[in-house]
Design a protein around this motif. Structure first.
Motif, mmCIF file in Angstrom:
data_model
loop_
_atom_site.group_PDB
_atom_site.id
_atom_site.type_symbol
_atom_site.label_atom_id
_atom_site.label_comp_id
_atom_site.label_asym_id
_atom_site.label_seq_id
_atom_site.Cartn_x
_atom_site.Cartn_y
_atom_site.Cartn_z
ATOM 1 N N TYR A 45 0.867 -1.168 0.000
ATOM 2 C CA TYR A 45 0.000 0.000 0.000
ATOM 3 C C TYR A 45 0.899 1.212 0.000
ATOM 4 C CZ TYR A 45 0.815 0.079 5.073
ATOM 5 O OH TYR A 45 1.403 0.113 6.321
ATOM 6 N N ASP A 46 0.401 2.311 -0.534
ATOM 7 C CA ASP A 46 1.229 3.501 -0.757
ATOM 8 C C ASP A 46 2.507 3.131 -1.494
ATOM 9 O OD1 ASP A 46 -0.637 4.977 0.612
ATOM 10 O OD2 ASP A 46 0.466 5.001 2.498
ATOM 11 N N LEU A 66 -3.897 -5.007 -1.211
ATOM 12 C CA LEU A 66 -3.935 -5.139 0.241
ATOM 13 C C LEU A 66 -4.042 -6.601 0.669
ATOM 14 C CD1 LEU A 66 -6.279 -2.200 1.373
ATOM 15 C CD2 LEU A 66 -3.803 -2.375 1.660
ATOM 16 N N SER A 87 -10.612 -0.082 0.345
ATOM 17 C CA SER A 87 -10.460 1.128 1.157
ATOM 18 C C SER A 87 -9.495 2.125 0.523
ATOM 19 C CB SER A 87 -9.990 0.773 2.569
ATOM 20 O OG SER A 87 -8.751 0.081 2.541
ATOM 21 N N LYS A 88 -8.518 1.643 -0.220
ATOM 22 C CA LYS A 88 -7.549 2.553 -0.841
ATOM 23 C C LYS A 88 -8.122 3.283 -2.057
ATOM 24 C CE LYS A 88 -4.282 2.077 2.063
ATOM 25 N NZ LYS A 88 -3.898 3.206 2.928
ATOM 26 N N ASP A 89 -9.332 2.894 -2.493
ATOM 27 C CA ASP A 89 -9.979 3.632 -3.578
ATOM 28 C C ASP A 89 -10.534 4.967 -3.085
ATOM 29 O OD1 ASP A 89 -9.427 1.460 -5.117
ATOM 30 O OD2 ASP A 89 -11.471 0.679 -5.165
ATOM 31 N N PRO A 127 -9.198 6.781 0.131
ATOM 32 C CA PRO A 127 -8.414 6.740 1.371
ATOM 33 C C PRO A 127 -8.630 7.962 2.249
ATOM 34 C CG PRO A 127 -7.025 7.427 -0.447
ATOM 35 C CD PRO A 127 -8.362 7.087 -1.042
#
Length: 317
Positions: free
Chosen positions: A33-34, A179, A223-225, A227
């Motif tokens: 992630y990131d 993720l 969730s990262k869509d 954030p």
């Protein structure tokens, strides 16, 4: 005739239900992630002072499922709740044991604990079914939090921030993204407590159901869509987590929608924490489950932390 939910060997005493010793498998070595590796990657974890890549917290939820099913039967799969504070990391190869203390007469909530062979406590909390008549472990913990002072990583995150709704589903062979770089079928091949309820329609609901530990994956994988506006790159870990089934179980291949709300911000010497409540809805817009998650971000993992702290607050922390 419906199959038994579990064939797990359970020790029953006057005070508790005790599961067998298990070695949870690590499935997040390749998590990103990131655009960087996570706390579940050995090298990343070791740089931050851990022995190696940690087992993801909700992996441990599976060991409590046979205990909840023994105590509460079908109600466990429909309205069960696990509310846990993660105390110490677990690493692949270590053995852990789930312990559920029997509730008092007339109560629908009890204490839970997981320990390692040497007595180290991995997690503690509560298990319950049905309408809550007492505060869960995390509902109590939320009232005792140390407020987040002088935020750096979470300085743009505000309580009551709410995400847009996202459509989610989980199929057997669906890889769940960066993720969660594995599928439900792959998880079921190594899950600590498997059940025919998870892979076939041989259960009271006549559809395969999603294990509680995989509900965390379902609720989080997009969730990262959308954030939170946290600063990064930085490494976070699950410090507290509660999953509650309101109108369960949730089913493989069914469509759901999730929305997230920041309900608290807290801090410690090493972390800045965003507490996020996820609400899950089925196709009739009925809320079927919730999750409360404390994602604690390690200050030392954010390279410019000290410089930005001085710029924002005028002195070193």
């Amino acid at each position: 005739m419906t199959a038994n939910a579990f064939d797990t060997e359970i020790i029953e005493t006057a005070e508790a239900l005790i599961g067998p010793w298990r070695q949870p498998r690590q499935m997040l070595h390749a998590q990103t992630y990131d655009a960087h590796a996570s706390i579940h990657d050995d090298a990343t974890a070791q740089k931050l002072g851990f022995k190696g890549g940690t087992i993801e917290g909700p992996t441990h939820f599976s060991q409590f499922a046979p205990l909840g099913a023994r105590l509460w039967g079908q109600a466990w799969f429909e309205t069960g709740c696990l509310s846990t504070h993660y105390r110490n990391a677990c690493f692949e190869g270590e053995e852990v044991q789930a312990i559920l203390s029997k509730p008092l007469a007339g109560a629908s909530q009890c204490q839970i604990q997981m320990i390692k062979r040497d007595g180290t406590e991995v997690l503690r909390g509560t298990a319950s079914v049905g309408e809550p008549h007492a505060a869960t472990a995390l509902e109590t913990r939320l009232t005792e939090l140390k407020p987040l002072a002088d935020p750096v990583i979470l300085r743009d995150v505000k309580v009551a921030q709410t995400s847009k709704r996202q459509a989610v589903r989980m199929a057997f062979d669906q890889t769940m993204g960066d993720l969660y770089p594995f599928s439900l079928r792959q998880k079921l091949a190594v899950i600590t407590e498997n059940s025919p309820y998870y892979s076939s329609a041989d259960n009271p609901w006549r559809k395969p159901i999603i294990p509680m530990e995989m509900l965390s994956v379902l609720f989080q994988y997009r969730s990262k869509d959308d954030p939170l506006p946290a600063k990064g790159p930085a490494v976070g870990l699950f410090a507290d987590q509660e999953i509650r089934l309101v109108k369960g179980p949730l089913f493989v291949d069914d469509e759901y929608e999730v929305e997230r709300e920041v309900v608290a911000l807290s801090g410690s010497r090493r972390t800045e924490s965003a507490w996020v409540k996820t609400r899950v809805f089925d196709k009739t817009d009925t809320m079927v489950a919730t999750m409360l998650l404390n994602m604690a971000t390690l200050k030392d993992s954010y390279a410019p932390y000290e410089d930005e702290y001085r710029r924002l607050y005028g002195a070193g922390r």
